[in-house]
Scaffold this motif. Structure first.
Motif, PDB file in Angstrom:
ATOM      1  N   ALA B 189       8.218   0.491  -2.757  1.00 34.83           N
ATOM      2  CA  ALA B 189       8.028  -0.862  -2.628  1.00 34.83           C
ATOM      3  C   ALA B 189       8.101  -1.353  -4.121  1.00 34.83           C
ATOM      4  CB  ALA B 189       6.640  -0.932  -2.135  1.00 34.83           C
ATOM      5  N   ILE B 190       7.594  -0.712  -5.002  1.00 29.62           N
ATOM      6  CA  ILE B 190       7.623  -1.370  -6.509  1.00 29.62           C
ATOM      7  C   ILE B 190       9.201  -1.428  -6.902  1.00 29.62           C
ATOM      8  CG2 ILE B 190       7.122  -0.696  -8.835  1.00 29.62           C
ATOM      9  CD1 ILE B 190       4.623   0.437  -7.687  1.00 29.62           C
ATOM     10  N   TYR B 191       9.920  -0.220  -6.790  1.00 31.97           N
ATOM     11  CA  TYR B 191      11.355  -0.195  -7.072  1.00 31.97           C
ATOM     12  C   TYR B 191      12.225  -1.055  -6.586  1.00 31.97           C
ATOM     13  CZ  TYR B 191      10.433   3.158 -10.703  1.00 31.97           C
ATOM     14  OH  TYR B 191       9.916   3.934 -11.919  1.00 31.97           O
ATOM     15  N   ALA B 192      11.718  -1.335  -5.087  1.00 28.08           N
ATOM     16  CA  ALA B 192      12.486  -2.269  -4.342  1.00 28.08           C
ATOM     17  C   ALA B 192      12.401  -3.994  -4.521  1.00 28.08           C
ATOM     18  CB  ALA B 192      12.231  -2.029  -2.756  1.00 28.08           C
ATOM     19  N   GLY B 193      11.648  -3.981  -5.486  1.00 26.26           N
ATOM     20  CA  GLY B 193      11.215  -5.436  -5.959  1.00 26.26           C
ATOM     21  C   GLY B 193       9.948  -5.916  -5.579  1.00 26.26           C
ATOM     22  N   ALA B 194       9.020  -5.190  -5.177  1.00 25.54           N
ATOM     23  CA  ALA B 194       7.625  -5.912  -4.791  1.00 25.54           C
ATOM     24  C   ALA B 194       6.875  -6.655  -5.992  1.00 25.54           C
ATOM     25  CB  ALA B 194       6.605  -4.976  -4.209  1.00 25.54           C
ATOM     26  N   ASP B 195       6.276  -7.709  -5.669  1.00 21.30           N
ATOM     27  CA  ASP B 195       5.616  -8.136  -6.779  1.00 21.30           C
ATOM     28  C   ASP B 195       4.226  -7.769  -6.778  1.00 21.30           C
ATOM     29  OD1 ASP B 195       7.522 -10.216  -7.847  1.00 21.30           O
ATOM     30  OD2 ASP B 195       7.492 -10.956  -5.784  1.00 21.30           O
ATOM     31  N   PHE B 196       3.771  -7.536  -5.536  1.00 18.35           N
ATOM     32  CA  PHE B 196       2.492  -6.940  -5.219  1.00 18.35           C
ATOM     33  C   PHE B 196       2.632  -5.682  -4.259  1.00 18.35           C
ATOM     34  CE2 PHE B 196      -1.586  -9.309  -6.177  1.00 18.35           C
ATOM     35  CZ  PHE B 196      -1.071 -10.227  -6.902  1.00 18.35           C
ATOM     36  N   ILE B 197       1.920  -4.851  -4.378  1.00 18.37           N
ATOM     37  CA  ILE B 197       1.810  -3.889  -3.171  1.00 18.37           C
ATOM     38  C   ILE B 197       0.389  -3.861  -2.707  1.00 18.37           C
ATOM     39  CG2 ILE B 197       3.748  -2.114  -3.956  1.00 18.37           C
ATOM     40  CD1 ILE B 197       1.440  -0.608  -5.264  1.00 18.37           C
ATOM     41  N   LYS B 198       0.173  -3.899  -1.278  1.00 20.86           N
ATOM     42  CA  LYS B 198      -0.610  -4.197  -0.468  1.00 20.86           C
ATOM     43  C   LYS B 198      -0.960  -2.967   0.412  1.00 20.86           C
ATOM     44  CE  LYS B 198      -2.258  -7.846   3.111  1.00 20.86           C
ATOM     45  NZ  LYS B 198      -1.782  -8.754   3.582  1.00 20.86           N
ATOM     46  N   THR B 199      -2.586  -2.878   0.721  1.00 25.09           N
ATOM     47  CA  THR B 199      -2.809  -1.695   1.438  1.00 25.09           C
ATOM     48  C   THR B 199      -2.458  -1.616   2.937  1.00 25.09           C
ATOM     49  OG1 THR B 199      -4.883  -2.185   1.968  1.00 25.09           O
ATOM     50  CG2 THR B 199      -4.510  -1.097  -0.143  1.00 25.09           C
ATOM     51  N   SER B 200      -2.985  -2.926   3.559  1.00 24.84           N
ATOM     52  CA  SER B 200      -3.036  -2.903   4.958  1.00 24.84           C
ATOM     53  C   SER B 200      -2.848  -4.462   5.583  1.00 24.84           C
ATOM     54  CB  SER B 200      -4.382  -2.263   5.481  1.00 24.84           C
ATOM     55  OG  SER B 200      -5.183  -1.307   4.513  1.00 24.84           O
ATOM     56  N   THR B 201      -2.546  -4.083   6.924  1.00 27.21           N
ATOM     57  CA  THR B 201      -2.284  -5.190   7.784  1.00 27.21           C
ATOM     58  C   THR B 201      -3.665  -5.769   8.122  1.00 27.21           C
ATOM     59  OG1 THR B 201      -2.364  -3.945   9.831  1.00 27.21           O
ATOM     60  CG2 THR B 201      -0.169  -4.517   8.802  1.00 27.21           C
ATOM     61  N   TYR B 224       4.194   0.586 -15.143  1.00 27.92           N
ATOM     62  CA  TYR B 224       4.123  -0.268 -16.323  1.00 27.92           C
ATOM     63  C   TYR B 224       4.367   0.567 -17.649  1.00 27.92           C
ATOM     64  CZ  TYR B 224       1.997  -3.181 -19.794  1.00 27.92           C
ATOM     65  OH  TYR B 224       1.773  -3.962 -20.813  1.00 27.92           O
ATOM     66  N   ILE B 225       3.999   1.907 -17.713  1.00 27.83           N
ATOM     67  CA  ILE B 225       4.123   2.887 -18.756  1.00 27.83           C
ATOM     68  C   ILE B 225       5.571   2.982 -18.994  1.00 27.83           C
ATOM     69  CG2 ILE B 225       3.842   5.121 -19.540  1.00 27.83           C
ATOM     70  CD1 ILE B 225       0.952   5.128 -18.217  1.00 27.83           C
ATOM     71  N   LYS B 226       6.215   3.054 -17.816  1.00 22.26           N
ATOM     72  CA  LYS B 226       7.701   3.454 -17.661  1.00 22.26           C
ATOM     73  C   LYS B 226       8.788   2.209 -18.159  1.00 22.26           C
ATOM     74  CE  LYS B 226       8.467   6.673 -14.738  1.00 22.26           C
ATOM     75  NZ  LYS B 226       8.640   7.322 -13.488  1.00 22.26           N
ATOM     76  N   THR B 227       8.135   0.993 -17.431  1.00 24.75           N
ATOM     77  CA  THR B 227       8.986  -0.195 -17.677  1.00 24.75           C
ATOM     78  C   THR B 227       8.462  -1.452 -18.452  1.00 24.75           C
ATOM     79  OG1 THR B 227       8.139  -1.310 -15.767  1.00 24.75           O
ATOM     80  CG2 THR B 227      10.064   0.357 -15.543  1.00 24.75           C
ATOM     81  N   GLY B 228       7.225  -1.333 -18.642  1.00 22.80           N
ATOM     82  CA  GLY B 228       6.428  -2.521 -19.063  1.00 22.80           C
ATOM     83  C   GLY B 228       6.360  -3.447 -18.156  1.00 22.80           C
ATOM     84  N   LYS B 229       6.683  -3.389 -16.955  1.00 19.60           N
ATOM     85  CA  LYS B 229       6.423  -4.449 -15.964  1.00 19.60           C
ATOM     86  C   LYS B 229       5.141  -4.537 -15.027  1.00 19.60           C
ATOM     87  CE  LYS B 229      11.590  -4.931 -15.444  1.00 19.60           C
ATOM     88  NZ  LYS B 229      12.505  -4.285 -14.459  1.00 19.60           N
ATOM     89  N   MET B 230       4.491  -5.469 -14.745  1.00 24.23           N
ATOM     90  CA  MET B 230       3.339  -5.541 -14.172  1.00 24.23           C
ATOM     91  C   MET B 230       3.442  -5.767 -12.615  1.00 24.23           C
ATOM     92  SD  MET B 230       1.058  -7.582 -16.893  1.00 24.23           S
ATOM     93  CE  MET B 230      -0.547  -7.516 -15.997  1.00 24.23           C
ATOM     94  N   ILE B 231       3.134  -4.851 -11.831  1.00 25.72           N
ATOM     95  CA  ILE B 231       2.983  -5.199 -10.472  1.00 25.72           C
ATOM     96  C   ILE B 231       1.541  -5.448  -9.987  1.00 25.72           C
ATOM     97  CG2 ILE B 231       3.362  -4.255  -8.114  1.00 25.72           C
ATOM     98  CD1 ILE B 231       5.873  -4.312 -10.194  1.00 25.72           C
ATOM     99  N   GLY B 232       1.291  -6.451  -8.965  1.00 26.83           N
ATOM    100  CA  GLY B 232      -0.019  -6.865  -8.616  1.00 26.83           C
ATOM    101  C   GLY B 232      -0.375  -5.841  -7.616  1.00 26.83           C
ATOM    102  N   MET B 233      -1.767  -5.794  -7.016  1.00 25.78           N
ATOM    103  CA  MET B 233      -2.233  -4.961  -6.148  1.00 25.78           C
ATOM    104  C   MET B 233      -3.246  -5.895  -5.154  1.00 25.78           C
ATOM    105  SD  MET B 233      -2.934  -2.055  -4.833  1.00 25.78           S
ATOM    106  CE  MET B 233      -3.943  -1.818  -3.473  1.00 25.78           C
ATOM    107  N   LYS B 234      -3.141  -5.586  -3.960  1.00 31.04           N
ATOM    108  CA  LYS B 234      -3.914  -6.229  -2.793  1.00 31.04           C
ATOM    109  C   LYS B 234      -4.404  -5.413  -1.850  1.00 31.04           C
ATOM    110  CE  LYS B 234      -3.850 -10.012   0.702  1.00 31.04           C
ATOM    111  NZ  LYS B 234      -3.167 -11.113   1.365  1.00 31.04           N
ATOM    112  N   PRO B 235      -5.721  -5.171  -1.956  1.00 28.24           N
ATOM    113  CA  PRO B 235      -6.426  -4.391  -0.998  1.00 28.24           C
ATOM    114  C   PRO B 235      -6.904  -5.263   0.149  1.00 28.24           C
ATOM    115  CG  PRO B 235      -7.908  -4.467  -2.875  1.00 28.24           C
ATOM    116  CD  PRO B 235      -6.677  -5.218  -3.190  1.00 28.24           C
TER     117      PRO B 235
END
Lengths: 488, 298
Positions: B189-201, B224-235
């Motif tokens: 998801a992250i590499y495909a361009g997600a701004d956030f990753i989310k756990t569940s429906t 983030y360590i690898k690319t310096g880009k921040m991705i969001g998280m939504k449980p």
């Protein structure tokens, strides 16, 4: 070298407010006497010493200093009590031990606070580990009391007699439980000496033992430093010595009792190897490193104080470890959010600081977490040493503090050789998701305990003890009964 | 390009559980608790995802989003309102000028069992209606069958249709079985361009757990360590009390830290959580717990 700022890229911002465990529910006396023959007795020579709170270096209470005259009285009381206690049925002995276990549980909160106050360990550990485990040890051995015939079938086990037990300052109540519970279950009587820096929970335990109605003289608790211990070791009417502490003192005891009838078990120092393979769950392994070396400020004989990381993941593991170390909270032992508490005594702090100096002089690269340390009291920031080798003193000698020496390795045979290349042999840890590798390593590592994908886990049913200069004899489990019985 | 999934970190469940127990034993008191509660409230994606949602119901929930509890001063609004595509226009209208985002689930939510065309149309419809955030589901069937390229391409295609709208990718961890799979799906998801990753429906049990959230935060950290880009998280799903929400925030604080501690990088997909937070905030102000009838249920 990685820049310090990079380890702070995930620095926490939400500072938790202080959440100190209250101390108003604990009952402490200003002065503690010796518990001999079922009574709190003043020391013959009337001398007392202070026990202090290592997080502030303030006095908590004064404690009696037992001299050889007091030890004579204690051993005499134990010898007298042995006649009745050893004849009591196992079932009846078990009842007393169960009662002690329940009383510890009932007063667990008070014990936890006093343990942290007197010894400096975080309340999270005394509350969740030390005290519950101590109660569990009594429960576990209470169950064995009437089943000894099944523990040693067809061998009719008999109690040895008067047991002298000398325990360390790193897990004061837990070590008392490890020693007392099996000795009581097997029908021995006891003279126990807690360490001079942490006598309070043992003295509270004396109160509980008194409350439990245990026949007088069965357990005697005497306080004091090395000389008091020596008086116990050298007393002619003591039939067995059980000692947990430093290897040097262990050697002294072994010399002292050579040629006597006394039996001996020793649980001494260690320099545990914690081995991380490239196929480990790295993130959990990093947690494992933290638990292995920073648990109880590193005052753990089985601490994983030598880290071996496979070269292919060394940078990753060390970077992650540094990042993780920045989130450790060092401070007030009574605060529920504290991860690392105070160093147990000024003397121990000096020892640790001295080893840090040695490490620097040996040319190792040091990394310390950038944490605020309180102004008063004895504190040491979590410390790593990198670029070390087997020939460094900080790799060879037990530091007994939050100081980790990190080496890398390439092959399994290499790491086995290095891990075993120590005079000690108490503990080791293996981190890999490959089961076969775990079994291979557990067979090859010379250590009393080998943990796989975890570290510093204890259970009353599981024997614990070392090989080589880490001592002999086992505590815990069925094996823990054996040092306290003799056979016809 | 699809990331290399062969060399991903693996997770040991016992170890993860132990770490989580440590987060849960943090004692959050007085000011730090209030700070945490307000922060949690500001991070909520107030959600209604039911077949029976009506225009009226969505309007009510939008009002609640803007006015969580007017008798309390100094409390934030929630971050977003999350609805089905058919209700997006309605929500956009109701929330006009409030600064609250409109999130829409899309891509044949919740099962994702449809063709790519339908999913893209679904997404396009939600975006056209005015959604600022799209919560898509991955094709779990394809993922479990090992067709990672398919899952990856699908996310890339949806991201393209999203345009300016933020993309949250729902992994539906309750169907992924293992923590290692959660990590793998997070990576895709992250590499495909997600701004956030989310756990569940929220439609499958278990929904969000601290275990899967931990693994996803770890994936975000490594990225983030690898690319310096921040991705969001939504449980999302199952976070119904302040206590649980604070435990998630402790985890966020100690795993990703400062930069992630805001609604731009962390959200709670929840509905009943809001009233529980309000109840705690009122208690802090008045000293008493009030009955649940003092809090509006929209």
């Amino acid at each position: 070298m990685q820049k310090k700022a990079e380890n702070k890229m995930f620095k926490a911002s939400w500072a938790y407010d202080e959440a100190p465990e209250s101390t108003n529910h604990i009952q402490l006396k200003k002065q503690y006497d010796l518990y001999i023959d079922g009574k709190f007795t003043k020391p013959v020579k009337g001398q007392y010493f202070d026990t202090i709170d290592p997080s502030t270096n303030e006095k908590i209470a004064s404690v009696a200093e037992a001299t050889s005259e007091d030890i004579d009285k204690a051993v005499e009381a134990a010898k007298k009590a042995f006649v009745g206690w050893s004849k009591l049925s196992g079932k009846e002995r078990g009842k007393y031990i169960f009662r002690i276990a329940r009383l510890i549980q009932e007063r667990a909160r008070e014990f936890a606070v006093i343990e942290s106050l007197d010894g400096g360990k975080p309340i999270r550990e005394s509350r969740d580990i030390d005290i519950p485990l101590a109660a569990n040890h009594f429960f576990y051995y209470a169950g064995w009391a009437d089943k000894l015939a099944y523990a040693f079938p067809n061998r009719s086990p008999k109690p040895i007699g008067v047991v002298g037990q000398i325990i360390p300052w790193n897990f004061p109540l837990l070590m008392a439980a490890w020693k007392l519970a099996p000795a009581l279950a097997t029908g021995n009587t006891i003279v126990l000496k807690p360490a001079e820096t942490t006598p309070l929970t043992a003295l509270k335990l004396a109160e509980i033992i008194h409350e439990s109605g245990l026949p007088k003289g069965v357990v005697n608790i005497v306080t004091g430093a090395g000389e008091t211990g020596a008086a116990i070791v050298n007393h002619p009417n003591v039939d067995k010595i059980a000692f947990t502490g430093s290897t040097n003192v262990g050697k002294y005891i072994q010399k002292a009792i050579a040629g006597t009838h006394k039996k001996l078990t020793l649980e001494l120092g260690g320099k545990g190897a914690n081995i991380i393979f490239e196929d480990a769950a790295i993130d959990q392994a990093v947690e494992g490193i933290i638990n292995a070396i920073f648990f109880n400020q590193g005052h753990v004989c089985c601490a994983g104080s030598r880290l071996f990381v496979q070269e292919s993941v060394a940078k990753l593991v060390i970077d992650k470890l540094k990042i993780r170390m920045e989130t450790l909270i060092v401070g007030n032992p009574l605060d529920k959010n504290t991860d690392i508490g105070a160093i147990n005594s000024k003397k121990q702090l000096q020892t640790i600081e001295n080893y840090i100096k040695i490490g620097l002089n040996e040319g190792s690269e040091i990394y310390q977490a950038d944490c605020k340390l309180p102004a008063k009291g004895n504190w040491c920031a979590p410390t790593l040493f990198l670029n070390v080798s087997q020939s460094h003193r900080i790799v060879q000698e037990e530091i007994f503090g939050p100081v980790l020496a990190i080496q890398t390795f390439r092959t399994i045979d290499e790491v086995i050789e290095k891990a075993n290349n120590t005079p000690y042999g108490l503990s080791a840890g293996v981190w890999t998701q490959n089961g076969a590798k775990i079994f291979h390593l557990t067979q090859k590592l010379k250590a009393g305990v080998v943990w796989a994908n975890t570290f510093n886990k204890f259970d009353p049913t599981s024997p614990f003890g070392g090989t080589n200069e880490s001592g002999f004899g086992r505590e815990g489990g069925l094996h823990g009964l054996k040092p306290y019985v003799k056979f016809d | 390009m699809i990331p290399n999934l062969d060399n991903l970190p693996v997770y040991d469940t016992a170890g993860v559980n132990e770490r989580i127990a440590r987060f849960c034993s943090r004692s959050i008191k007085s000011n730090s608790k209030l700070e945490g509660l307000r922060l949690a409230l500001s991070m909520v994606d107030l959600t209604t995802l039911e077949g029976k949602d009506t225009t009226g119901k969505v309007k009510q929930i939008c009002y609640k989003a803007m006015h969580p509890h007017d008798s309390l001063k100094n409390i934030p609004t929630v971050a977003a309102v999350c609805v089905y595509p058919a209700q997006v226009a309605n929500a956009v209208n109701a929330l006009k000028g409030s600064g609250i985002q409109v999130a829409s689930v899309a891509t044949a939510f919740p099962s994702g069992q449809s063709s790519l065309e339908v999913k893209l149309l679904d997404t396009k419809f939600a975006v056209d209606q005015g959604a600022n955030e799209i919560d898509m589901v991955i094709s779990r069937g394809q993922f479990l069958a090992g067709n990672y390229q398919y899952v990856f391409d699908e996310i890339v295609a949806v991201k393209k249709v999203c345009g300016q709208a933020h993309l949250k990718v729902i992994l539906e961890t309750g169907e992924l079985d293992t923590l290692d799979n959660v990590r793998k799906a997070s990576e895709l998801a992250i590499y495909a361009g997600a701004d956030f990753i989310k756990t569940s429906t929220g439609k499958i049990q278990p929904a969000a757990t601290m275990q899967v959230t931990y693994v996803m935060l770890d994936a975000i950290k490594d990225y983030y360590i690898k690319t310096g880009k921040m991705i969001g998280m939504k449980p999302a799903g199952g976070i119904s009390t302040s206590k649980i929400a604070l435990q998630y925030l402790v985890m966020l604080n100690e795993v990703l830290g400062e930069k992630w501690m805001n609604k731009n990088y962390f959200r709670f997909g929840a509905s009943s959580l809001v009233n529980d937070i309000l109840m705690q905030l009122v208690k802090a102000e008045t000293g008493n717990y009030q009955s649940s009838n003092y809090f509006s249920k929209d």
